[in-house]
Design a protein around this motif. Structure first.
Motif, PDB file in Angstrom:
ATOM      1  N   PRO A 116       0.818  -1.221   0.000  1.00 21.28           N
ATOM      2  CA  PRO A 116       0.000   0.000   0.000  1.00 21.28           C
ATOM      3  C   PRO A 116       0.846   1.264   0.000  1.00 21.28           C
ATOM      4  O   PRO A 116       1.974   1.290   0.495  1.00 21.28           O
ATOM      5  N   LEU A 117       0.258   2.319  -0.538  1.00 21.42           N
ATOM      6  CA  LEU A 117       0.880   3.635  -0.543  1.00 21.42           C
ATOM      7  C   LEU A 117       1.004   4.144   0.891  1.00 21.42           C
ATOM      8  O   LEU A 117       0.081   4.017   1.693  1.00 21.42           O
ATOM      9  N   THR A 118       2.173   4.719   1.215  1.00 18.92           N
ATOM     10  CA  THR A 118       2.407   5.282   2.544  1.00 18.92           C
ATOM     11  C   THR A 118       2.813   6.750   2.412  1.00 18.92           C
ATOM     12  O   THR A 118       3.207   7.207   1.328  1.00 18.92           O
ATOM     13  N   ALA A 119       2.718   7.476   3.508  1.00 16.41           N
ATOM     14  CA  ALA A 119       3.078   8.894   3.509  1.00 16.41           C
ATOM     15  C   ALA A 119       4.529   9.076   3.075  1.00 16.41           C
ATOM     16  O   ALA A 119       5.421   8.370   3.540  1.00 16.41           O
ATOM     17  N   GLY A 120       4.764   9.998   2.167  1.00 16.70           N
ATOM     18  CA  GLY A 120       6.104  10.262   1.693  1.00 16.70           C
ATOM     19  C   GLY A 120       6.535   9.413   0.512  1.00 16.70           C
ATOM     20  O   GLY A 120       7.585   9.666  -0.077  1.00 16.70           O
ATOM     21  N   LYS A 121       5.725   8.431   0.153  1.00 18.84           N
ATOM     22  CA  LYS A 121       6.072   7.558  -0.972  1.00 18.84           C
ATOM     23  C   LYS A 121       5.672   8.228  -2.281  1.00 18.84           C
ATOM     24  O   LYS A 121       4.610   8.850  -2.379  1.00 18.84           O
ATOM     25  N   GLU A 122       6.525   8.121  -3.287  1.00 14.05           N
ATOM     26  CA  GLU A 122       6.242   8.747  -4.578  1.00 14.05           C
ATOM     27  C   GLU A 122       4.990   8.147  -5.198  1.00 14.05           C
ATOM     28  O   GLU A 122       4.801   6.938  -5.209  1.00 14.05           O
ATOM     29  N   PHE A 123       4.145   9.021  -5.722  1.00 13.76           N
ATOM     30  CA  PHE A 123       2.916   8.574  -6.385  1.00 13.76           C
ATOM     31  C   PHE A 123       3.164   8.573  -7.883  1.00 13.76           C
ATOM     32  O   PHE A 123       3.223   9.621  -8.513  1.00 13.76           O
ATOM     33  N   GLY A 124       3.319   7.381  -8.462  1.00 13.63           N
ATOM     34  CA  GLY A 124       3.745   7.325  -9.850  1.00 13.63           C
ATOM     35  C   GLY A 124       2.730   6.825 -10.837  1.00 13.63           C
ATOM     36  O   GLY A 124       2.937   6.924 -12.039  1.00 13.63           O
ATOM     37  N   GLY A 125       1.608   6.243 -10.385  1.00 13.83           N
ATOM     38  CA  GLY A 125       0.632   5.697 -11.310  1.00 13.83           C
ATOM     39  C   GLY A 125      -0.684   6.455 -11.228  1.00 13.83           C
ATOM     40  O   GLY A 125      -0.752   7.632 -11.551  1.00 13.83           O
ATOM     41  N   HIS A 126      -1.756   5.758 -10.790  1.00 11.20           N
ATOM     42  CA  HIS A 126      -3.022   6.422 -10.521  1.00 11.20           C
ATOM     43  C   HIS A 126      -3.653   5.755  -9.296  1.00 11.20           C
ATOM     44  O   HIS A 126      -3.138   4.764  -8.786  1.00 11.20           O
ATOM     45  N   PHE A 127      -4.741   6.322  -8.799  1.00  9.21           N
ATOM     46  CA  PHE A 127      -5.370   5.779  -7.599  1.00  9.21           C
ATOM     47  C   PHE A 127      -5.921   4.384  -7.874  1.00  9.21           C
ATOM     48  O   PHE A 127      -6.807   4.209  -8.710  1.00  9.21           O
TER      49      PHE A 127
ATOM     50  N   ALA B  67     -17.351  -1.804 -19.723  1.00  6.86           N
ATOM     51  CA  ALA B  67     -16.938  -0.931 -20.823  1.00  6.86           C
ATOM     52  C   ALA B  67     -17.137   0.545 -20.501  1.00  6.86           C
ATOM     53  O   ALA B  67     -16.402   1.402 -21.007  1.00  6.86           O
ATOM     54  N   ARG B  68     -18.100   0.872 -19.629  1.00  5.02           N
ATOM     55  CA  ARG B  68     -18.359   2.284 -19.326  1.00  5.02           C
ATOM     56  C   ARG B  68     -17.209   2.946 -18.586  1.00  5.02           C
ATOM     57  O   ARG B  68     -17.162   4.183 -18.496  1.00  5.02           O
ATOM     58  N   TYR B  69     -16.283   2.156 -18.032  1.00  6.89           N
ATOM     59  CA  TYR B  69     -15.132   2.716 -17.325  1.00  6.89           C
ATOM     60  C   TYR B  69     -13.909   2.876 -18.230  1.00  6.89           C
ATOM     61  O   TYR B  69     -12.862   3.339 -17.772  1.00  6.89           O
ATOM     62  N   ILE B  70     -14.040   2.507 -19.497  1.00  7.36           N
ATOM     63  CA  ILE B  70     -12.915   2.614 -20.426  1.00  7.36           C
ATOM     64  C   ILE B  70     -12.971   3.965 -21.132  1.00  7.36           C
ATOM     65  O   ILE B  70     -13.973   4.304 -21.773  1.00  7.36           O
ATOM     66  N   VAL B  71     -11.885   4.734 -21.011  1.00  2.94           N
ATOM     67  CA  VAL B  71     -11.786   6.036 -21.662  1.00  2.94           C
ATOM     68  C   VAL B  71     -10.465   6.080 -22.432  1.00  2.94           C
ATOM     69  O   VAL B  71      -9.402   5.837 -21.839  1.00  2.94           O
ATOM     70  N   PRO B  72     -10.490   6.327 -23.737  1.00  5.23           N
ATOM     71  CA  PRO B  72      -9.229   6.456 -24.473  1.00  5.23           C
ATOM     72  C   PRO B  72      -8.309   7.477 -23.827  1.00  5.23           C
ATOM     73  O   PRO B  72      -8.744   8.576 -23.462  1.00  5.23           O
ATOM     74  N   GLN B  73      -7.053   7.103 -23.648  1.00  4.56           N
ATOM     75  CA  GLN B  73      -6.024   7.891 -22.964  1.00  4.56           C
ATOM     76  C   GLN B  73      -6.272   7.974 -21.452  1.00  4.56           C
ATOM     77  O   GLN B  73      -5.560   8.707 -20.757  1.00  4.56           O
ATOM     78  N   GLY B  74      -7.249   7.225 -20.960  1.00  5.33           N
ATOM     79  CA  GLY B  74      -7.504   7.172 -19.527  1.00  5.33           C
ATOM     80  C   GLY B  74      -6.805   5.980 -18.891  1.00  5.33           C
ATOM     81  O   GLY B  74      -6.187   5.153 -19.563  1.00  5.33           O
ATOM     82  N   SER B  75      -6.897   5.907 -17.576  1.00  4.82           N
ATOM     83  CA  SER B  75      -6.195   4.872 -16.822  1.00  4.82           C
ATOM     84  C   SER B  75      -7.041   3.620 -16.652  1.00  4.82           C
ATOM     85  O   SER B  75      -8.271   3.675 -16.549  1.00  4.82           O
ATOM     86  N   ILE B  76      -6.364   2.482 -16.594  1.00  2.65           N
ATOM     87  CA  ILE B  76      -6.976   1.199 -16.303  1.00  2.65           C
ATOM     88  C   ILE B  76      -5.949   0.367 -15.539  1.00  2.65           C
ATOM     89  O   ILE B  76      -4.743   0.509 -15.761  1.00  2.65           O
ATOM     90  N   THR B  77      -6.422  -0.462 -14.638  1.00  2.25           N
ATOM     91  CA  THR B  77      -5.530  -1.352 -13.906  1.00  2.25           C
ATOM     92  C   THR B  77      -5.730  -2.773 -14.416  1.00  2.25           C
ATOM     93  O   THR B  77      -6.842  -3.308 -14.365  1.00  2.25           O
ATOM     94  N   ILE B  78      -4.652  -3.365 -14.922  1.00  7.63           N
ATOM     95  CA  ILE B  78      -4.682  -4.735 -15.434  1.00  7.63           C
ATOM     96  C   ILE B  78      -3.716  -5.568 -14.608  1.00  7.63           C
ATOM     97  O   ILE B  78      -2.515  -5.310 -14.609  1.00  7.63           O
ATOM     98  N   ASP B  79      -4.245  -6.534 -13.869  1.00  5.13           N
ATOM     99  CA  ASP B  79      -3.422  -7.349 -12.963  1.00  5.13           C
ATOM    100  C   ASP B  79      -2.579  -6.479 -12.036  1.00  5.13           C
ATOM    101  O   ASP B  79      -1.409  -6.769 -11.773  1.00  5.13           O
ATOM    102  N   GLY B  80      -3.171  -5.366 -11.580  1.00  2.00           N
ATOM    103  CA  GLY B  80      -2.484  -4.486 -10.646  1.00  2.00           C
ATOM    104  C   GLY B  80      -1.572  -3.458 -11.276  1.00  2.00           C
ATOM    105  O   GLY B  80      -1.012  -2.617 -10.566  1.00  2.00           O
ATOM    106  N   ILE B  81      -1.406  -3.481 -12.608  1.00  6.09           N
ATOM    107  CA  ILE B  81      -0.508  -2.557 -13.306  1.00  6.09           C
ATOM    108  C   ILE B  81      -1.287  -1.338 -13.775  1.00  6.09           C
ATOM    109  O   ILE B  81      -2.312  -1.469 -14.456  1.00  6.09           O
ATOM    110  N   SER B  82      -0.813  -0.159 -13.435  1.00  6.31           N
ATOM    111  CA  SER B  82      -1.415   1.076 -13.927  1.00  6.31           C
ATOM    112  C   SER B  82      -0.997   1.284 -15.381  1.00  6.31           C
ATOM    113  O   SER B  82       0.180   1.462 -15.680  1.00  6.31           O
ATOM    114  N   LEU B  83      -1.977   1.267 -16.285  1.00  8.33           N
ATOM    115  CA  LEU B  83      -1.705   1.397 -17.713  1.00  8.33           C
ATOM    116  C   LEU B  83      -2.656   2.417 -18.325  1.00  8.33           C
ATOM    117  O   LEU B  83      -3.691   2.751 -17.751  1.00  8.33           O
ATOM    118  N   THR B  84      -2.298   2.900 -19.505  1.00  6.93           N
ATOM    119  CA  THR B  84      -3.100   3.891 -20.212  1.00  6.93           C
ATOM    120  C   THR B  84      -3.723   3.267 -21.450  1.00  6.93           C
ATOM    121  O   THR B  84      -3.025   2.620 -22.245  1.00  6.93           O
TER     122      THR B  84
END
Length: 227
Positions: free
Chosen positions: A98-109, A141-158
Motif C-alpha cells: 500500500p501507498l504510505t506517507a512520503g512515498k512517490e505517487f507514480g501511477g493512478h489511484f 466498458a463504461r469505465y474505459i476512456v481512451p487515454q484514460g487509466s486502467i488497472t490490469i493485474d495491478g498494473i497502472s496502464l493507459t
C-alpha cells in the motif's frame, strides 16, 4: 456522557506501480474460499501479519509470513470476481504494498478492489514496445476512456486504443520485463479495476438523476444512496 467509538475498516491505496513479483506456491480453494501461498523473498522482509498487499491487483491480508513466503486467506467472493481460481503453482504474480506517507505517487489511484475479469486477446511486439490487448465485459466498458487509466493485474496502464469490447495498451520494455505481462498467453484471465475517479463521477451523475426524479426526498432515502 461519552459515546461508543465506531471502528471503520482500513482503506488501502495503491498506485499500480509494480514493485515486486512472486510465484504461486500453492492454492487451496473451494466455493466458500481458500488460502493462497506466494513465494516472494524480495518482499517478505517488509510484510507483517494483518498487513495488506496487492496480488495481481487484488488487495489481500497477510495471515502468515516467513523469509521466503507469505499466505493470504481468500473469500468465495474474491475467487468468483477475480482470476485467482485459474492460478496454479508457478503462476507469476505482480505485487505492490500500500501507498504510505512520503512515498512517490507514480501511477493512478488504485484501491485493490477488482471489478471484473478480462481476457488477453493480443500480445505483440512493435519495435521495443508491446501491444497488449484485453477483451473486457460489456458491463465494464463504461469505465474505459481512451487515454484514460486502467488497472490490469495491478498494473497502472493507459488505454491507447478502444474499440467496442477491446482495450489495447502500449507496454514499454521496463514494464514488460518487470511484470507478469511477459508470461501472458492469448485467452489468459486478467484482473481489471476501473479508475476510481470515473466511478465517483458515475455515482454523482446517478445521484443527480435520482434527486431530480424524486420530489419527496427524505433523510432515509439519502442514507440508502450512500450520502
Amino acid at each position: 456522557m461519552g459515546g461508543q467509538l465506531t471502528r471503520h475498516p482500513k482503506l488501502n491505496m495503491f498506485t499500480g506501480i509494480i514493485e515486486h513479483q512472486g510465484t504461486v506456491e500453492s492454492l487451496k480453494a473451494n466455493a466458500e474460499g481458500g488460502r493462497l501461498k506466494i513465494h516472494a523473498p524480495t518482499v517478505t522482509k517488509n510484510l507483517e501479519i494483518s498487513k495488506s498487499i496487492a496480488v495481481n491487483g487484488c488487495c489481500l491480508t497477510v495471515v502468515a509470513v516467513d523469509d521466503q513466503h507469505f499466505s493470504a486467506d481468500l473469500s468465495g467472493e474474491t475467487l468468483r470476481k477475480t482470476s485467482l481460481g485459474d492460478w496454479k503453482p508457478g503462476t507469476r504474480v505482480n505485487l505492490e504494498q500500500p501507498l504510505t506517507a512520503g512515498k512517490e505517487f507514480g501511477g493512478h489511484f488504485v484501491l485493490g478492489h477488482v471489478d471484473t475479469i478480462g481476457r488477453v486477446t493480443r500480445l505483440a511486439p512493435e519495435g521495443d514496445n508491446w501491444w497488449y490487448g484485453i477483451e473486457v465485459p460489456a458491463d465494464f466498458a463504461r469505465y474505459i476512456v481512451p487515454q484514460g487509466s486502467i488497472t490490469i493485474d495491478g498494473i497502472s496502464l493507459t488505454v491507447a486504443r478502444w474499440n467496442a469490447s477491446l482495450a489495447e495498451v502500449a507496454v514499454i520494455p521496463f514494464t514488460y520485463e518487470h511484470t507478469n505481462v511477459r508470461n501472458k498467453k492469448i485467452g489468459d484471465a486478467v484482473n481489471l479495476e476501473g479508475d476510481v475517479l470515473g466511478k465517483y463521477v458515475e455515482r454523482y451523475l446517478e445521484a443527480r438523476s435520482w434527486l431530480h426524479a424524486s420530489s419527496n426526498l427524505t433523510v432515509e432515502q439519502l442514507i440508502q444512496q450512500g450520502f
